[in-house]
Scaffold this motif. Structure first.
Motif, mmCIF file in Angstrom:
data_model
loop_
_atom_site.group_PDB
_atom_site.id
_atom_site.type_symbol
_atom_site.label_atom_id
_atom_site.label_comp_id
_atom_site.label_asym_id
_atom_site.label_seq_id
_atom_site.Cartn_x
_atom_site.Cartn_y
_atom_site.Cartn_z
ATOM 1 N N ALA A 57 19.251 24.173 45.126
ATOM 2 C CA ALA A 57 20.708 24.048 44.993
ATOM 3 C C ALA A 57 21.078 22.729 44.320
ATOM 4 O O ALA A 57 22.127 22.614 43.685
ATOM 5 C CB ALA A 57 21.371 24.135 46.368
ATOM 6 N N LYS A 58 20.197 21.735 44.460
ATOM 7 C CA LYS A 58 20.462 20.426 43.848
ATOM 8 C C LYS A 58 20.535 20.508 42.321
ATOM 9 O O LYS A 58 21.154 19.657 41.683
ATOM 10 C CB LYS A 58 19.354 19.428 44.240
ATOM 11 N N ILE A 59 19.845 21.510 41.715
ATOM 12 C CA ILE A 59 19.894 21.620 40.261
ATOM 13 C C ILE A 59 20.644 22.885 39.832
ATOM 14 O O ILE A 59 20.527 23.346 38.694
ATOM 15 C CB ILE A 59 18.473 21.622 39.634
ATOM 16 N N ALA A 60 21.452 23.458 40.765
ATOM 17 C CA ALA A 60 22.188 24.683 40.435
ATOM 18 C C ALA A 60 23.153 24.458 39.280
ATOM 19 O O ALA A 60 23.422 25.375 38.496
ATOM 20 C CB ALA A 60 22.946 25.172 41.673
ATOM 21 N N PHE A 61 23.660 23.205 39.149
ATOM 22 C CA PHE A 61 24.620 22.915 38.067
ATOM 23 C C PHE A 61 24.004 23.103 36.679
ATOM 24 O O PHE A 61 24.711 23.326 35.703
ATOM 25 C CB PHE A 61 25.156 21.476 38.207
ATOM 26 N N LEU A 62 22.655 23.063 36.612
ATOM 27 C CA LEU A 62 21.990 23.233 35.316
ATOM 28 C C LEU A 62 22.111 24.662 34.791
ATOM 29 O O LEU A 62 21.836 24.921 33.625
ATOM 30 C CB LEU A 62 20.503 22.879 35.442
ATOM 31 N N GLU A 64 24.929 26.499 34.911
ATOM 32 C CA GLU A 64 26.342 26.855 34.735
ATOM 33 C C GLU A 64 26.929 26.148 33.528
ATOM 34 O O GLU A 64 26.642 24.959 33.307
ATOM 35 C CB GLU A 64 27.148 26.449 35.984
ATOM 36 N N GLY A 65 27.756 26.890 32.779
ATOM 37 C CA GLY A 65 28.567 26.311 31.704
ATOM 38 C C GLY A 65 27.777 25.527 30.683
ATOM 39 O O GLY A 65 26.743 25.983 30.187
ATOM 40 N N TRP A 67 25.901 22.848 30.865
ATOM 41 C CA TRP A 67 24.523 22.475 31.183
ATOM 42 C C TRP A 67 23.567 23.643 30.998
ATOM 43 O O TRP A 67 22.395 23.455 30.680
ATOM 44 C CB TRP A 67 24.430 21.921 32.609
ATOM 45 N N ASN A 68 24.069 24.872 31.192
ATOM 46 C CA ASN A 68 23.220 26.036 30.984
ATOM 47 C C ASN A 68 22.847 26.167 29.513
ATOM 48 O O ASN A 68 21.701 26.456 29.172
ATOM 49 C CB ASN A 68 23.932 27.299 31.477
#
Lengths: 134, 124
Positions: A57-62, A64-65, A67-68
């Protein structure tokens, strides 16, 4: 490089006075892709460690949007780097065996490897973009 | 060139640096291993359903996936430590060179142990 040099002896291979050529580009690219793959290997290791710890979950932002998009670009870049480093590494092993030193052949192989590395990159990523993910 | 060298140093044939042949051979042997392992690993990982976390965990935790990943990562981390050492030695000098050589070794060793342990956890 336009006028003929007064002194016909070879120039020293200093980057600022040296005309870029295929074998030079492929040699530099081997080091650059090696350094890129270093970062890739660190990322892969960290990802495996996060998965084992259940902390992805710590790298879930990678994923999305923006960063993806950046992550996808980096992964495709790393796939090319791995393909290139693999092909040029094979060439290094053949050099160690004394094979493949002719100037014309070396230039040709440099271009073949730089462009040829696109093929495995495309093969690995085709399912993702063509929708036929297996 | 050879006039100042003792017969013994000529026989040993190690040159001024005294070492390096082992590094050269290790770089090539790990390259041979990666010639086979890297494509195999890339294809298996691409087909595993990664980067979905549960699919990736299942892949890394399966017997074949864990062993293939451990083999590949071992060869990769070893090969990259050797390669980065050459790059650092070629372009840097002084304290920065020494510091990065130490970081290079500790990072490779640390990541290898942590990743190997993680693969073990995922396999249980």
């Amino acid at each position: 490089m336009a006028s003929k040099p007064a002194d016909p002896r070879p120039l020293s291979p200093h980057v600022s006075v040296w005309r870029w050529h295929a074998t030079m580009a492929s040699s530099i690219l081997h080091r650059l892709t090696g350094i890129a793959l270093y970062l890739g290997a660190v990322a892969l290791s960290v990802w495996i460690i996060l998965l084992a710890a259940g902390e992805e979950a710590k790298i879930a932002f990678l994923f999305e949007g923006f960063w993806n998009c950046a992550l996808m670009a980096a992964m495709i870049g790393l796939t090319y780097a791995a393909s290139y480093h693999w092909l040029n590494g094979l060439r290094h092993l053949l050099w160690d065996a004394g094979i493949g030193f002719s100037p014309k052949g070396s230039n040709l192989r440099s271009w073949l490897i730089i462009s040829g590395a696109l093929a495995p990159t495309a093969l690995i990523w085709a399912p993702t973009f063509l929708g036929g993910a297996s | 060139m050879t006039g100042l060298r003792t017969p013994m140093s000529r026989v040993r044939g190690l040159g001024a640096a005294k070492s390096g042949t082992g590094h050269f051979i290790a770089q090539r042997v790990s390259a041979l291993a990666l010639l086979v392992l890297l494509p195999l690993f890339a294809i298996c990982l691409a087909r595993s359903g990664a980067p979905d976390a549960d699919a990736a965990r299942a892949f890394f935790g399966s017997p074949g996936g864990a062993v293939l990943t451990l083999l590949t990562l071992t060869a990769v981390l070893y090969h990259m430590r050797l390669g980065a050492q050459v790059v650092i030695e070629d372009y840097l000098s002084g304290g920065l060179k020494t510091a990065l050589l130490v970081v290079n070794t500790l990072l490779a060793a640390g990541l290898w142990l942590a990743a190997a342990w993680s693969l073990l956890i995922l396999s249980l």
